[in-house]
Design a protein around this motif. Structure first.
Motif, PDB file in Angstrom:
ATOM      1  N   ILE A 205       0.841  -1.208   0.000  1.00  0.00           N
ATOM      2  CA  ILE A 205       0.000   0.000   0.000  1.00  0.00           C
ATOM      3  C   ILE A 205       0.876   1.259   0.000  1.00  0.00           C
ATOM      4  O   ILE A 205       0.577   2.235  -0.707  1.00  0.00           O
ATOM      5  CB  ILE A 205      -0.950  -0.001   1.214  1.00  0.00           C
ATOM      6  CG1 ILE A 205      -1.965  -1.147   1.085  1.00  0.00           C
ATOM      7  CG2 ILE A 205      -1.687   1.335   1.331  1.00  0.00           C
ATOM      8  CD1 ILE A 205      -2.873  -1.315   2.283  1.00  0.00           C
ATOM      9  N   ALA A 206       1.986   1.226   0.772  1.00  0.00           N
ATOM     10  CA  ALA A 206       2.897   2.372   0.801  1.00  0.00           C
ATOM     11  C   ALA A 206       3.522   2.620  -0.566  1.00  0.00           C
ATOM     12  O   ALA A 206       3.872   3.752  -0.903  1.00  0.00           O
ATOM     13  CB  ALA A 206       3.998   2.131   1.838  1.00  0.00           C
ATOM     14  N   ARG A 207       3.659   1.571  -1.353  1.00  0.00           N
ATOM     15  CA  ARG A 207       4.190   1.701  -2.711  1.00  0.00           C
ATOM     16  C   ARG A 207       3.115   2.188  -3.681  1.00  0.00           C
ATOM     17  O   ARG A 207       3.355   3.051  -4.513  1.00  0.00           O
ATOM     18  CB  ARG A 207       4.726   0.340  -3.180  1.00  0.00           C
ATOM     19  CG  ARG A 207       5.250   0.315  -4.597  1.00  0.00           C
ATOM     20  CD  ARG A 207       5.496  -1.105  -5.077  1.00  0.00           C
ATOM     21  NE  ARG A 207       4.259  -1.826  -5.336  1.00  0.00           N
ATOM     22  CZ  ARG A 207       4.205  -3.066  -5.823  1.00  0.00           C
ATOM     23  NH1 ARG A 207       5.325  -3.726  -6.060  1.00  0.00           N
ATOM     24  NH2 ARG A 207       3.048  -3.648  -6.048  1.00  0.00           N
ATOM     25  N   GLU A 208       1.916   1.613  -3.576  1.00  0.00           N
ATOM     26  CA  GLU A 208       0.879   1.860  -4.571  1.00  0.00           C
ATOM     27  C   GLU A 208       0.287   3.265  -4.509  1.00  0.00           C
ATOM     28  O   GLU A 208       0.047   3.878  -5.556  1.00  0.00           O
ATOM     29  CB  GLU A 208      -0.255   0.824  -4.408  1.00  0.00           C
ATOM     30  CG  GLU A 208       0.177  -0.637  -4.527  1.00  0.00           C
ATOM     31  CD  GLU A 208       0.526  -1.029  -5.948  1.00  0.00           C
ATOM     32  OE1 GLU A 208      -0.378  -1.402  -6.699  1.00  0.00           O
ATOM     33  OE2 GLU A 208       1.714  -0.951  -6.296  1.00  0.00           O
ATOM     34  N   VAL A 209       0.019   3.766  -3.303  1.00  0.00           N
ATOM     35  CA  VAL A 209      -0.707   5.042  -3.183  1.00  0.00           C
ATOM     36  C   VAL A 209       0.060   6.209  -3.803  1.00  0.00           C
ATOM     37  O   VAL A 209      -0.456   6.904  -4.690  1.00  0.00           O
ATOM     38  CB  VAL A 209      -1.090   5.320  -1.717  1.00  0.00           C
ATOM     39  CG1 VAL A 209      -1.644   6.736  -1.558  1.00  0.00           C
ATOM     40  CG2 VAL A 209      -2.132   4.308  -1.236  1.00  0.00           C
ATOM     41  N   PRO A 210       1.317   6.471  -3.400  1.00  0.00           N
ATOM     42  CA  PRO A 210       2.047   7.556  -4.083  1.00  0.00           C
ATOM     43  C   PRO A 210       2.439   7.175  -5.508  1.00  0.00           C
ATOM     44  O   PRO A 210       2.496   8.025  -6.393  1.00  0.00           O
ATOM     45  CB  PRO A 210       3.287   7.761  -3.207  1.00  0.00           C
ATOM     46  CG  PRO A 210       3.498   6.446  -2.528  1.00  0.00           C
ATOM     47  CD  PRO A 210       2.132   5.884  -2.311  1.00  0.00           C
ATOM     48  N   GLY A 211       2.706   5.875  -5.710  1.00  0.00           N
ATOM     49  CA  GLY A 211       3.137   5.420  -7.037  1.00  0.00           C
ATOM     50  C   GLY A 211       2.085   5.645  -8.100  1.00  0.00           C
ATOM     51  O   GLY A 211       2.390   6.138  -9.194  1.00  0.00           O
ATOM     52  N   TYR A 212       0.835   5.322  -7.782  1.00  0.00           N
ATOM     53  CA  TYR A 212      -0.209   5.466  -8.791  1.00  0.00           C
ATOM     54  C   TYR A 212      -0.670   6.905  -8.976  1.00  0.00           C
ATOM     55  O   TYR A 212      -1.276   7.234 -10.000  1.00  0.00           O
ATOM     56  CB  TYR A 212      -1.380   4.527  -8.494  1.00  0.00           C
ATOM     57  CG  TYR A 212      -1.102   3.152  -9.057  1.00  0.00           C
ATOM     58  CD1 TYR A 212      -1.234   2.904 -10.416  1.00  0.00           C
ATOM     59  CD2 TYR A 212      -0.659   2.123  -8.249  1.00  0.00           C
ATOM     60  CE1 TYR A 212      -0.947   1.671 -10.956  1.00  0.00           C
ATOM     61  CE2 TYR A 212      -0.368   0.875  -8.770  1.00  0.00           C
ATOM     62  CZ  TYR A 212      -0.513   0.650 -10.121  1.00  0.00           C
ATOM     63  OH  TYR A 212      -0.215  -0.572 -10.660  1.00  0.00           O
ATOM     64  N   PHE A 213      -0.394   7.760  -7.994  1.00  0.00           N
ATOM     65  CA  PHE A 213      -0.599   9.192  -8.229  1.00  0.00           C
ATOM     66  C   PHE A 213       0.339   9.653  -9.347  1.00  0.00           C
ATOM     67  O   PHE A 213      -0.077  10.338 -10.289  1.00  0.00           O
ATOM     68  CB  PHE A 213      -0.354   9.995  -6.949  1.00  0.00           C
ATOM     69  CG  PHE A 213      -0.516  11.487  -7.140  1.00  0.00           C
ATOM     70  CD1 PHE A 213      -1.757  12.075  -6.978  1.00  0.00           C
ATOM     71  CD2 PHE A 213       0.564  12.287  -7.488  1.00  0.00           C
ATOM     72  CE1 PHE A 213      -1.924  13.453  -7.161  1.00  0.00           C
ATOM     73  CE2 PHE A 213       0.411  13.652  -7.678  1.00  0.00           C
ATOM     74  CZ  PHE A 213      -0.837  14.232  -7.514  1.00  0.00           C
ATOM     75  N   LEU A 255      10.543   5.216 -10.152  1.00  0.00           N
ATOM     76  CA  LEU A 255      11.571   6.097  -9.594  1.00  0.00           C
ATOM     77  C   LEU A 255      11.190   6.588  -8.198  1.00  0.00           C
ATOM     78  O   LEU A 255      12.045   6.783  -7.340  1.00  0.00           O
ATOM     79  CB  LEU A 255      11.809   7.292 -10.527  1.00  0.00           C
ATOM     80  CG  LEU A 255      12.596   6.986 -11.808  1.00  0.00           C
ATOM     81  CD1 LEU A 255      12.581   8.198 -12.730  1.00  0.00           C
ATOM     82  CD2 LEU A 255      14.034   6.580 -11.483  1.00  0.00           C
ATOM     83  N   VAL A 256       9.894   6.767  -7.981  1.00  0.00           N
ATOM     84  CA  VAL A 256       9.417   7.269  -6.686  1.00  0.00           C
ATOM     85  C   VAL A 256       9.331   6.157  -5.646  1.00  0.00           C
ATOM     86  O   VAL A 256       9.714   6.349  -4.482  1.00  0.00           O
ATOM     87  CB  VAL A 256       8.035   7.954  -6.858  1.00  0.00           C
ATOM     88  CG1 VAL A 256       7.409   8.266  -5.496  1.00  0.00           C
ATOM     89  CG2 VAL A 256       8.178   9.228  -7.675  1.00  0.00           C
ATOM     90  N   VAL A 257       8.845   4.970  -6.041  1.00  0.00           N
ATOM     91  CA  VAL A 257       8.471   3.959  -5.042  1.00  0.00           C
ATOM     92  C   VAL A 257       9.403   2.751  -4.989  1.00  0.00           C
ATOM     93  O   VAL A 257       9.134   1.815  -4.231  1.00  0.00           O
ATOM     94  CB  VAL A 257       7.021   3.463  -5.288  1.00  0.00           C
ATOM     95  CG1 VAL A 257       6.054   4.624  -5.334  1.00  0.00           C
ATOM     96  CG2 VAL A 257       6.929   2.636  -6.566  1.00  0.00           C
ATOM     97  N   PHE A 258      10.499   2.746  -5.731  1.00  0.00           N
ATOM     98  CA  PHE A 258      11.318   1.543  -5.804  1.00  0.00           C
ATOM     99  C   PHE A 258      11.834   1.067  -4.441  1.00  0.00           C
ATOM    100  O   PHE A 258      11.856  -0.139  -4.180  1.00  0.00           O
ATOM    101  CB  PHE A 258      12.492   1.736  -6.765  1.00  0.00           C
ATOM    102  CG  PHE A 258      13.026   0.439  -7.293  1.00  0.00           C
ATOM    103  CD1 PHE A 258      12.419  -0.210  -8.354  1.00  0.00           C
ATOM    104  CD2 PHE A 258      14.145  -0.152  -6.710  1.00  0.00           C
ATOM    105  CE1 PHE A 258      12.899  -1.414  -8.826  1.00  0.00           C
ATOM    106  CE2 PHE A 258      14.630  -1.353  -7.176  1.00  0.00           C
ATOM    107  CZ  PHE A 258      14.005  -1.989  -8.239  1.00  0.00           C
ATOM    108  N   PRO A 259      12.275   1.951  -3.533  1.00  0.00           N
ATOM    109  CA  PRO A 259      12.709   1.468  -2.211  1.00  0.00           C
ATOM    110  C   PRO A 259      11.606   0.707  -1.475  1.00  0.00           C
ATOM    111  O   PRO A 259      11.881  -0.307  -0.821  1.00  0.00           O
ATOM    112  CB  PRO A 259      13.093   2.749  -1.473  1.00  0.00           C
ATOM    113  CG  PRO A 259      13.474   3.699  -2.562  1.00  0.00           C
ATOM    114  CD  PRO A 259      12.535   3.398  -3.687  1.00  0.00           C
ATOM    115  N   MET A 260      10.346   1.172  -1.552  1.00  0.00           N
ATOM    116  CA  MET A 260       9.239   0.464  -0.904  1.00  0.00           C
ATOM    117  C   MET A 260       9.021  -0.899  -1.544  1.00  0.00           C
ATOM    118  O   MET A 260       8.713  -1.882  -0.869  1.00  0.00           O
ATOM    119  CB  MET A 260       7.951   1.288  -0.991  1.00  0.00           C
ATOM    120  CG  MET A 260       7.870   2.410   0.020  1.00  0.00           C
ATOM    121  SD  MET A 260       8.725   3.908  -0.522  1.00  0.00           S
ATOM    122  CE  MET A 260       7.415   4.703  -1.439  1.00  0.00           C
ATOM    123  N   ASP A 261       9.208  -0.974  -2.859  1.00  0.00           N
ATOM    124  CA  ASP A 261       9.046  -2.251  -3.549  1.00  0.00           C
ATOM    125  C   ASP A 261      10.140  -3.223  -3.137  1.00  0.00           C
ATOM    126  O   ASP A 261       9.892  -4.429  -2.995  1.00  0.00           O
ATOM    127  CB  ASP A 261       9.082  -2.030  -5.062  1.00  0.00           C
ATOM    128  CG  ASP A 261       8.794  -3.299  -5.846  1.00  0.00           C
ATOM    129  OD1 ASP A 261       7.642  -3.780  -5.767  1.00  0.00           O
ATOM    130  OD2 ASP A 261       9.704  -3.813  -6.513  1.00  0.00           O
TER     131      ASP A 261
END
Length: 330
Positions: A205-213, A255-261
């Motif tokens: 969820i921490a990856r998806e929410v900012p990622g999909y914005f 580029l934004v969410v890779f660490p969370m992934d």
């Protein structure tokens, strides 16, 4: 004087960019919200399948590099090692759960995306049928990703474990490998129970929410730019602009969410042997013991994959949705 003023207003409206004029243009909708939801769900399924078939080998390399950053020197070393040890089949390891994950995720994502657009439209007090701005669509995509995370997490858990089974056995962390999707599912159900399928839900969820914005925002903004340049509607910009827009959206997301992934992959794979700490503790452990670069291990295959995979995703979605919607326009 009134006629001259009316003519001036019409002229000013004609000179507006296409993207600005579209905000007040009614959007073609299916006759019933349930039918619209079914169309979005089916179109999302088509896009999800296209995404997997075009990007699975690079996704396999990404997951292996995230989980075992010290095992492979580079993306090319990882890719060639898989091919030499396991063959072409190894590059497509986990494709069945990947198909299930992507079809389920994108079906729910795009169906929820349609509903969330209605919610955003209501919240912003827009007229019924008025098109949303690119930022408003990005917000709708961000909210929709919460729902898709609930179906994505269990299927992606199985996929990640299948993709790294060879390395887990070779390193002695597990005694035997499980070569089929059903053997992994059975093992999770027996050893971890129903909640075991949701290992890594928080980082998902921490990856998806900012990622999909970023994903939907970049995609819609790019489509708007193409529409202004080509002087047409966003639905008629053509195949290449759609694929490029989808690829750009995917690049911005990763580029934004890779660490969370990366944290998600570690939790889902390493939980095969021992219960993992939470998202924040795992993140800090990787950062302190392996350094910041480890959080971006596997970024190269991901960025190579994002343009063909996400381009295929949006092309499949837009083409199939347009085809189904055309049945209601005729």
């Amino acid at each position: 004087m009134g006629a001259a003023e009316d003519q001036r207003l019409r002229s000013d409206k004609d000179e507006q960019p296409e993207s600005q004029r579209e905000i007040h243009t009614p959007v073609a909708m299916a006759p019933h919200p349930v039918v619209q939801a079914i169309i979005d769900l089916l179109a999302g399924a088509v896009g999800g399948a296209a995404c997997v078939f075009s990007g699975q080998p690079l996704d396999t390399a990404k997951v292996k590099m995230q989980t075992f950053p010290g095992l492979y020197r580079s993306f090319l070393h990882c890719f060639l090692s898989i091919y030499r040890k396991v063959g072409l089949r190894g590059l497509y390891q986990g494709i069945t759960p990947a198909l299930m994950a992507n079809i389920a995720e994108n079906s729910v994502l795009f169906m929820s995306y349609g509903f969330c657009q209605e919610v955003v439209s209501f919240t912003c007090s827009l007229e019924k049928g008025a098109a949303l701005s690119d930022v408003q669509k990005a917000c709708a995509g961000s909210v929709a990703s919460v729902f898709s995370s609930l179906v994505l997490c269990p299927t992606e858990l199985v996929k990640c474990r299948l993709q790294t089974m060879h390395e887990m056995a070779a390193s002695g962390r597990i005694a035997t490998t499980q070569n089929s999707m059903w053997s992994v599912v059975k093992s999770i159900a027996q050893n971890e129970g129903p909640t075991g399928f949701f290992q890594g839900l928080t980082p998902t969820i921490a990856r998806e929410v900012p990622g999909y914005f970023c994903f939907f925002g970049a995609y819609e903004l790019c489509r708007t730019s193409f529409a202004d340049y080509l002087h047409c509607s966003k639905d008629d910009i053509g195949v290449a602009p759609i694929m490029f827009s989808g690829g750009l959206g995917g690049a911005c997301l990763w580029l934004v969410v890779f660490p969370m992934d990366c944290v998600k992959s570690r939790i889902q794979v390493m939980s095969m042997t021992v219960k993992q700490a939470g998202f924040f503790k795992t993140f800090m452990h990787i950062f302190r013991t392996e350094g910041f670069r480890a959080l971006y291990s596997g970024l190269t295959p991901t960025m190579i994959r994002t343009f063909p995979a996400n381009g295929a995703l949006f092309l499949g979605y837009e083409a199939s949705r347009k085809l189904m919607m055309s049945q209601f326009d005729s």
